[in-house]
Design a protein around this motif. Structure first.
Motif, mmCIF file in Angstrom:
data_model
loop_
_atom_site.group_PDB
_atom_site.id
_atom_site.type_symbol
_atom_site.label_atom_id
_atom_site.label_comp_id
_atom_site.label_asym_id
_atom_site.label_seq_id
_atom_site.Cartn_x
_atom_site.Cartn_y
_atom_site.Cartn_z
ATOM 1 N N LYS A 120 11.576 13.438 2.921
ATOM 2 C CA LYS A 120 11.861 14.876 2.861
ATOM 3 C C LYS A 120 10.967 15.577 1.847
ATOM 4 O O LYS A 120 10.619 16.748 2.005
ATOM 5 N N GLU A 121 10.583 14.870 0.790
ATOM 6 C CA GLU A 121 9.681 15.446 -0.217
ATOM 7 C C GLU A 121 8.279 15.666 0.337
ATOM 8 O O GLU A 121 7.475 16.396 -0.240
ATOM 9 N N GLY A 122 7.959 14.987 1.471
ATOM 10 C CA GLY A 122 6.640 15.156 2.080
ATOM 11 C C GLY A 122 5.825 13.887 2.175
ATOM 12 O O GLY A 122 4.676 13.915 2.636
ATOM 13 N N PHE A 123 6.412 12.749 1.759
ATOM 14 C CA PHE A 123 5.672 11.488 1.829
ATOM 15 C C PHE A 123 5.726 10.920 3.242
ATOM 16 O O PHE A 123 6.747 11.001 3.920
ATOM 17 N N GLU A 124 4.610 10.344 3.683
ATOM 18 C CA GLU A 124 4.549 9.726 5.011
ATOM 19 C C GLU A 124 4.081 8.282 4.878
ATOM 20 O O GLU A 124 3.040 7.997 4.286
ATOM 21 N N PHE A 182 2.299 9.592 -5.296
ATOM 22 C CA PHE A 182 2.826 10.839 -4.738
ATOM 23 C C PHE A 182 3.897 11.427 -5.647
ATOM 24 O O PHE A 182 3.896 12.628 -5.957
ATOM 25 N N LEU A 183 4.825 10.579 -6.106
ATOM 26 C CA LEU A 183 5.923 11.059 -6.939
ATOM 27 C C LEU A 183 5.463 11.430 -8.341
ATOM 28 O O LEU A 183 6.072 12.279 -8.998
ATOM 29 N N ALA A 184 4.385 10.806 -8.789
ATOM 30 C CA ALA A 184 3.835 11.174 -10.098
ATOM 31 C C ALA A 184 3.262 12.584 -10.071
ATOM 32 O O ALA A 184 3.295 13.302 -11.080
ATOM 33 N N GLU A 185 2.771 12.994 -8.917
ATOM 34 C CA GLU A 185 2.074 14.276 -8.805
ATOM 35 C C GLU A 185 2.929 15.385 -8.202
ATOM 36 O O GLU A 185 2.604 16.566 -8.357
ATOM 37 N N GLU A 186 3.996 15.031 -7.486
ATOM 38 C CA GLU A 186 4.835 16.020 -6.815
ATOM 39 C C GLU A 186 5.734 16.731 -7.826
ATOM 40 O O GLU A 186 6.629 16.137 -8.433
ATOM 41 N N LYS A 187 5.505 18.025 -8.024
ATOM 42 C CA LYS A 187 6.230 18.770 -9.055
ATOM 43 C C LYS A 187 7.733 18.762 -8.836
ATOM 44 O O LYS A 187 8.513 18.715 -9.790
ATOM 45 N N ALA A 188 8.150 18.805 -7.576
ATOM 46 C CA ALA A 188 9.581 18.905 -7.279
ATOM 47 C C ALA A 188 10.315 17.578 -7.390
ATOM 48 O O ALA A 188 11.544 17.541 -7.335
ATOM 49 N N ALA A 189 9.597 16.488 -7.558
ATOM 50 C CA ALA A 189 10.228 15.169 -7.574
ATOM 51 C C ALA A 189 11.133 15.005 -8.794
ATOM 52 O O ALA A 189 10.794 15.428 -9.900
ATOM 53 N N SER A 190 12.290 14.367 -8.585
ATOM 54 C CA SER A 190 13.204 14.093 -9.695
ATOM 55 C C SER A 190 14.194 13.020 -9.272
ATOM 56 O O SER A 190 14.525 12.874 -8.093
ATOM 57 N N GLY A 191 14.662 12.248 -10.238
ATOM 58 C CA GLY A 191 15.694 11.262 -9.969
ATOM 59 C C GLY A 191 15.177 9.995 -9.317
ATOM 60 O O GLY A 191 14.043 9.584 -9.497
ATOM 61 N N ARG A 192 16.047 9.378 -8.509
ATOM 62 C CA ARG A 192 15.734 8.111 -7.856
ATOM 63 C C ARG A 192 15.147 8.333 -6.468
ATOM 64 O O ARG A 192 15.447 9.333 -5.799
ATOM 65 N N TYR A 193 14.350 7.346 -6.021
ATOM 66 C CA TYR A 193 13.817 7.349 -4.658
ATOM 67 C C TYR A 193 13.804 5.922 -4.119
ATOM 68 O O TYR A 193 13.157 5.039 -4.695
ATOM 69 N N ASN A 194 14.516 5.694 -3.019
ATOM 70 C CA ASN A 194 14.372 4.430 -2.317
ATOM 71 C C ASN A 194 13.032 4.416 -1.611
ATOM 72 O O ASN A 194 12.559 5.453 -1.131
ATOM 73 N N CYS A 195 12.419 3.240 -1.523
ATOM 74 C CA CYS A 195 11.106 3.136 -0.870
ATOM 75 C C CYS A 195 11.107 1.938 0.075
ATOM 76 O O CYS A 195 11.024 0.787 -0.363
ATOM 77 N N ASP A 242 0.834 -1.211 0.000
ATOM 78 C CA ASP A 242 0.000 0.000 0.000
ATOM 79 C C ASP A 242 0.866 1.257 0.000
ATOM 80 O O ASP A 242 0.578 2.231 -0.702
ATOM 81 N N ASP A 243 1.933 1.237 0.806
ATOM 82 C CA ASP A 243 2.827 2.397 0.865
ATOM 83 C C ASP A 243 3.585 2.578 -0.439
ATOM 84 O O ASP A 243 3.817 3.709 -0.882
ATOM 85 N N LEU A 244 3.989 1.474 -1.066
ATOM 86 C CA LEU A 244 4.675 1.584 -2.356
ATOM 87 C C LEU A 244 3.768 2.218 -3.399
ATOM 88 O O LEU A 244 4.189 3.133 -4.128
ATOM 89 N N CYS A 245 2.526 1.771 -3.476
ATOM 90 C CA CYS A 245 1.579 2.349 -4.446
ATOM 91 C C CYS A 245 1.332 3.826 -4.155
ATOM 92 O O CYS A 245 1.299 4.654 -5.079
ATOM 93 N N ARG A 246 1.177 4.152 -2.882
ATOM 94 C CA ARG A 246 0.960 5.551 -2.504
ATOM 95 C C ARG A 246 2.178 6.404 -2.850
ATOM 96 O O ARG A 246 2.041 7.547 -3.301
ATOM 97 N N ALA A 247 3.374 5.854 -2.659
ATOM 98 C CA ALA A 247 4.590 6.598 -2.970
ATOM 99 C C ALA A 247 4.689 6.879 -4.462
ATOM 100 O O ALA A 247 5.093 7.973 -4.874
ATOM 101 N N GLU A 248 4.320 5.896 -5.277
ATOM 102 C CA GLU A 248 4.410 6.102 -6.726
ATOM 103 C C GLU A 248 3.408 7.166 -7.187
ATOM 104 O O GLU A 248 3.730 8.000 -8.044
#
Length: 236
Positions: A207-211, A148-161, A140-146
């Motif tokens: 740090k991007e704001g995901f919880e 989140f990153l699809a919609e977060e304008k500042a997101a870029s590069g790699r993200y460990n999850c 559930d958290d992985l799906c939510r993170a994806e």
């Protein structure tokens, strides 16, 4: 090959001209498969699995992390060349319920200390030897993170999850206390490392704001145990 299919998708995005961002699911295998001496290592998004080391040693399923590294780097190079906003997610061991009567996922491995499946327990021990920890994230958290990153304008590069870094010993002790009816034999793992040698850090994502919703073993295992019972992996 997977990387060719990925590049074909990216080419289609270029031709469409309407795709704002692509989220690529990679794997923590592209981060953690590397020789590490001692303890206290923190692997972030600048960490890459060592392709030359893997090719030379050919230990275990060495081709999988190699393929993930090559896929990520090929996709990133293509995105940079064609001006595509590409975000890559590197999930750790992912567990949780799925709409399927049979599972070919990490769930039986994570439940093996409860089920007593020796082959699956050996797989968990192998993950810890190779990775330096048992890192986990709930699906559930992985799906939510994806999302989140699809919609977060500042997101870029790699993200460990991943929300938890533990060990086989840590799992055994937790599960023995939480589910005493399954008679987890904690003394079997007495010779193994008690604390993770390696932490796969998700600090950038947080740090991007995901919880994370499932932040500890208690939260992760609650729904996964119920799923294992429904599948017949665990008795009630």
């Amino acid at each position: 090959m997977t990387w060719r299919r990925t590049l074909n998708v990216l080419r289609s995005c270029v031709r469409a001209g309407t795709v704002r961002r692509v989220v690529l699911t990679s794997s923590a295998a592209a981060v953690s498969s590397r020789p590490l001496e001692g303890d206290g290592h923190v692997l972030d998004e600048d960490s890459w699995s060592d392709v030359e080391f893997l090719r030379s040693t050919k230990t275990g399923a060495w081709a999988y992390p190699v393929s993930k590294v090559l896929l990520e780097k090929a996709a990133c190079a293509f995105a940079l060349e064609h001006g595509i906003s590409l975000v890559t997610v590197c999930p750790v061991v992912t567990v949780g319920a799925a709409p399927a009567a049979k599972v070919n996922t990490s769930v039986p491995d994570i439940l093996s200390l409860l089920s007593g499946d020796d082959a699956r327990i050996s797989k968990l021990e192998f993950i810890e030897r190779v990775t330096g920890a048992i890192p986990m994230v709930h699906i559930d958290d992985l799906c939510r993170a994806e999302l989140f990153l699809a919609e977060e304008k500042a997101a870029s590069g790699r993200y460990n999850c991943g929300s938890v870094n533990t060990t086989v010993v840590g799992l055994a002790r937790f599960l023995a206390a939480k589910y005493p009816q399954y008679n987890v034999k904690t003394d079997r793992y007495a010779g193994l490392t008690e604390k993770p040698r390696v932490c796969i850090s998700s600090a950038k994502l947080v740090k991007e704001g995901f919880e994370y919703k499932y932040k500890n073993l208690d939260g992760i295992y609650g729904s996964v145990v119920e799923y294992g019972r429904a599948l017949g992996i665990l008795p009630y």
